[in-house]
Design a protein around this motif. Structure first.
Motif, PDB file in Angstrom:
ATOM      1  N   ALA A  95       0.838  -1.203   0.000  1.00 27.22           N
ATOM      2  CA  ALA A  95       0.000   0.000   0.000  1.00 27.22           C
ATOM      3  C   ALA A  95       0.870   1.249   0.000  1.00 27.22           C
ATOM      4  O   ALA A  95       0.581   2.205  -0.721  1.00 27.22           O
ATOM      5  N   LEU A  96       1.953   1.230   0.771  1.00 26.99           N
ATOM      6  CA  LEU A  96       2.857   2.384   0.775  1.00 26.99           C
ATOM      7  C   LEU A  96       3.452   2.607  -0.605  1.00 26.99           C
ATOM      8  O   LEU A  96       3.563   3.732  -1.083  1.00 26.99           O
ATOM      9  N   THR A 145       0.612   3.973  -3.002  1.00 25.39           N
ATOM     10  CA  THR A 145       0.080   5.313  -2.755  1.00 25.39           C
ATOM     11  C   THR A 145       1.166   6.374  -2.774  1.00 25.39           C
ATOM     12  O   THR A 145       0.874   7.531  -2.545  1.00 25.39           O
ATOM     13  N   VAL A 158     -15.507  -9.128   3.378  1.00 27.88           N
ATOM     14  CA  VAL A 158     -14.418  -8.178   3.189  1.00 27.88           C
ATOM     15  C   VAL A 158     -13.699  -8.445   1.873  1.00 27.88           C
ATOM     16  O   VAL A 158     -13.344  -7.514   1.143  1.00 27.88           O
ATOM     17  N   VAL A 196     -13.469  -5.610  -0.910  1.00 26.43           N
ATOM     18  CA  VAL A 196     -12.181  -5.085  -1.392  1.00 26.43           C
ATOM     19  C   VAL A 196     -12.128  -5.138  -2.902  1.00 26.43           C
ATOM     20  O   VAL A 196     -11.710  -4.179  -3.574  1.00 26.43           O
ATOM     21  N   ILE A 217     -14.426  -2.345  -4.196  1.00 26.34           N
ATOM     22  CA  ILE A 217     -13.944  -0.988  -3.948  1.00 26.34           C
ATOM     23  C   ILE A 217     -12.784  -0.636  -4.864  1.00 26.34           C
ATOM     24  O   ILE A 217     -12.710   0.458  -5.413  1.00 26.34           O
ATOM     25  N   THR A 218     -11.880  -1.586  -5.081  1.00 26.35           N
ATOM     26  CA  THR A 218     -10.709  -1.256  -5.881  1.00 26.35           C
ATOM     27  C   THR A 218     -10.936  -1.505  -7.372  1.00 26.35           C
ATOM     28  O   THR A 218      -9.997  -1.421  -8.150  1.00 26.35           O
ATOM     29  N   VAL A 274      -2.026   5.798   5.919  1.00 28.94           N
ATOM     30  CA  VAL A 274      -1.407   4.482   6.128  1.00 28.94           C
ATOM     31  C   VAL A 274      -0.735   4.421   7.503  1.00 28.94           C
ATOM     32  O   VAL A 274      -0.805   3.401   8.195  1.00 28.94           O
ATOM     33  N   GLY A 302      -7.287  -5.059   5.345  1.00 29.30           N
ATOM     34  CA  GLY A 302      -7.537  -5.214   3.915  1.00 29.30           C
ATOM     35  C   GLY A 302      -8.530  -4.195   3.409  1.00 29.30           C
ATOM     36  O   GLY A 302      -8.302  -3.515   2.387  1.00 29.30           O
ATOM     37  N   LEU A 303      -9.628  -4.047   4.119  1.00 27.36           N
ATOM     38  CA  LEU A 303     -10.669  -3.105   3.695  1.00 27.36           C
ATOM     39  C   LEU A 303     -10.155  -1.671   3.744  1.00 27.36           C
ATOM     40  O   LEU A 303     -10.383  -0.877   2.811  1.00 27.36           O
ATOM     41  N   LEU A 352      -7.105  -0.591   3.490  1.00 26.53           N
ATOM     42  CA  LEU A 352      -6.140  -0.315   2.428  1.00 26.53           C
ATOM     43  C   LEU A 352      -6.832  -0.182   1.086  1.00 26.53           C
ATOM     44  O   LEU A 352      -6.428   0.639   0.253  1.00 26.53           O
ATOM     45  N   ALA A 353      -7.909  -0.946   0.864  1.00 25.68           N
ATOM     46  CA  ALA A 353      -8.669  -0.778  -0.379  1.00 25.68           C
ATOM     47  C   ALA A 353      -9.257   0.620  -0.457  1.00 25.68           C
ATOM     48  O   ALA A 353      -9.184   1.288  -1.501  1.00 25.68           O
ATOM     49  N   ILE A 354      -9.824   1.109   0.658  1.00 15.79           N
ATOM     50  CA  ILE A 354     -10.393   2.460   0.667  1.00 15.79           C
ATOM     51  C   ILE A 354      -9.293   3.496   0.419  1.00 15.79           C
ATOM     52  O   ILE A 354      -9.484   4.456  -0.332  1.00 15.79           O
ATOM     53  N   ILE A 355      -8.114   3.286   1.025  1.00 18.61           N
ATOM     54  CA  ILE A 355      -7.035   4.259   0.852  1.00 18.61           C
ATOM     55  C   ILE A 355      -6.561   4.281  -0.602  1.00 18.61           C
ATOM     56  O   ILE A 355      -6.307   5.343  -1.172  1.00 18.61           O
ATOM     57  N   LEU A 356      -6.474   3.089  -1.218  1.00 15.55           N
ATOM     58  CA  LEU A 356      -6.055   3.044  -2.623  1.00 15.55           C
ATOM     59  C   LEU A 356      -7.056   3.779  -3.503  1.00 15.55           C
ATOM     60  O   LEU A 356      -6.687   4.536  -4.408  1.00 15.55           O
ATOM     61  N   ARG A 357      -8.349   3.561  -3.239  1.00 11.41           N
ATOM     62  CA  ARG A 357      -9.398   4.244  -4.011  1.00 11.41           C
ATOM     63  C   ARG A 357      -9.288   5.762  -3.847  1.00 11.41           C
ATOM     64  O   ARG A 357      -9.373   6.526  -4.802  1.00 11.41           O
ATOM     65  N   HIS A 367      -6.674   7.437  -3.035  1.00 11.54           N
ATOM     66  CA  HIS A 367      -5.472   7.941  -3.694  1.00 11.54           C
ATOM     67  C   HIS A 367      -5.689   8.073  -5.187  1.00 11.54           C
ATOM     68  O   HIS A 367      -5.156   8.972  -5.831  1.00 11.54           O
ATOM     69  N   ARG A 368      -6.514   7.189  -5.755  1.00 14.65           N
ATOM     70  CA  ARG A 368      -6.756   7.266  -7.186  1.00 14.65           C
ATOM     71  C   ARG A 368      -7.553   8.518  -7.543  1.00 14.65           C
ATOM     72  O   ARG A 368      -7.321   9.139  -8.574  1.00 14.65           O
ATOM     73  N   TYR A 369      -8.493   8.902  -6.688  1.00  8.12           N
ATOM     74  CA  TYR A 369      -9.342  10.046  -7.022  1.00  8.12           C
ATOM     75  C   TYR A 369      -8.794  11.369  -6.523  1.00  8.12           C
ATOM     76  O   TYR A 369      -8.960  12.392  -7.156  1.00  8.12           O
ATOM     77  N   VAL A 423      -2.968  10.861   0.264  1.00  9.48           N
ATOM     78  CA  VAL A 423      -3.406  10.078   1.414  1.00  9.48           C
ATOM     79  C   VAL A 423      -3.322  10.923   2.671  1.00  9.48           C
ATOM     80  O   VAL A 423      -3.310  10.416   3.776  1.00  9.48           O
TER      81      VAL A 423
END
Lengths: 162, 101
Positions: free
Chosen positions: A72-73, A76, A149, A153, A156-157, B28, B75-76, B78-83, B85-87, B91
């Motif tokens: 993730a790091l 992002t 979950v 996931v 969402i992604t 994060v 997991g959830l 990080l999925a929200i954070i990735l989303r 970051h895309r928009y 972060v």
């Protein structure tokens, strides 16, 4: 006596890792510090005679969670924030966390102390039997939550816009 | 060795997690601090069960559930954070104020 020394070493590693997590300016270093703290927690579980829990801790936290966090790091580009990772609330945050620590420590200190003489190791068979008899429904619900979950996931992604 | 040491370690780890959640601005890193807090609670569960009621494995079972749910949570999140970051290409939680009135 040797137990105390081992506990102090493990606790020092644990708290040092935690301090690294909340104080490090580099996010990759913070993740590695988290890994150190989690492995020290696994050692503390071994000291509490919970070997299976220590195994699960190393497998899931050390193996899965840290790697996912590093991914993730990487995805992002969190290092763009490098240099200033704290926000304006920092003095308040220090006060609040010190207050919480003082409150918990005081409550613990004033309680009566339990001695360490009567600890027993949990055989894995007993733990499994317990988990699949009296804790069966929470166990199944946990599995259901993990499935939900997983689906969430993926949704969402997903690339498309909602 | 008594329960006190474990509870002090747990309290210190929990306070570090609270500080991290309140003072960080990278999403994060806030997640990392939440993991610290969850581990502190697990230590408390296992230590209390091991010292106060050794014949009962409730503490270990509770810690197992905490670990499973922490894996799901991370997991959830990080999925929200990735989303995010895309928009928003960021972060930084100070810039994420869509719901602010």
């Amino acid at each position: 006596m040797i137990e105390i020394i081992v506990l102090i070493i493990l606790g020092g590693l644990c708290l040092g890792g935690g301090l690294g997590v909340v104080a490090s300016r580099n996010v990759a270093y913070a993740t590695i510090c988290l890994l150190i703290a989690l492995l020290a927690v696994a050692g503390i579980y071994v000291m509490l005679l919970s070997e299976f829990l220590a195994l699960v801790q190393v497998l899931i936290y050390g193996g899965a969670v840290t790697i996912v966090l590093l991914f993730a790091l990487m995805l992002t580009r969190a290092h763009e924030l490098e240099g200033r990772q704290d926000n304006r609330q920092r003095p308040i945050a220090i006060c609040v966390s010190l207050l919480i620590f003082a409150a918990i420590s005081f409550a613990t200190y004033t309680n009566e102390q339990a001695s360490a003489t009567d600890r027993v190791s949990a055989p894995l068979k007993t733990l499994g039997t317990e988990l699949f008899s009296s804790w069966l429904i929470p166990f199944e619900i946990t599995g259901l939550i993990l499935l939900i979950v997983l689906l969430g996931v993926v949704i969402i992604t997903h690339k498309e816009k909602i | 060795m008594s329960l006190f040491y474990f509870q002090i370690i747990s309290a210190a780890l929990f306070s570090l997690g609270v500080y991290g959640v309140l003072a960080r601005r990278n999403a994060v890193l806030i997640l990392l601090a939440i993991e610290l807090m969850l581990n502190a609670v697990s230590i408390n569960f296992v230590a209390a069960a091991a010292f106060l009621d050794p014949q009962n494995f409730m503490g270990q079972v509770a810690a197992l559930f905490v670990i499973a749910l922490a894996a799901a949570e991370i997991g959830l999140a990080l999925a929200i954070i990735l989303r995010l970051h895309r928009y928003r290409s960021s972060v930084n939680i100070e810039e994420i104020n869509l719901l602010k009135g």
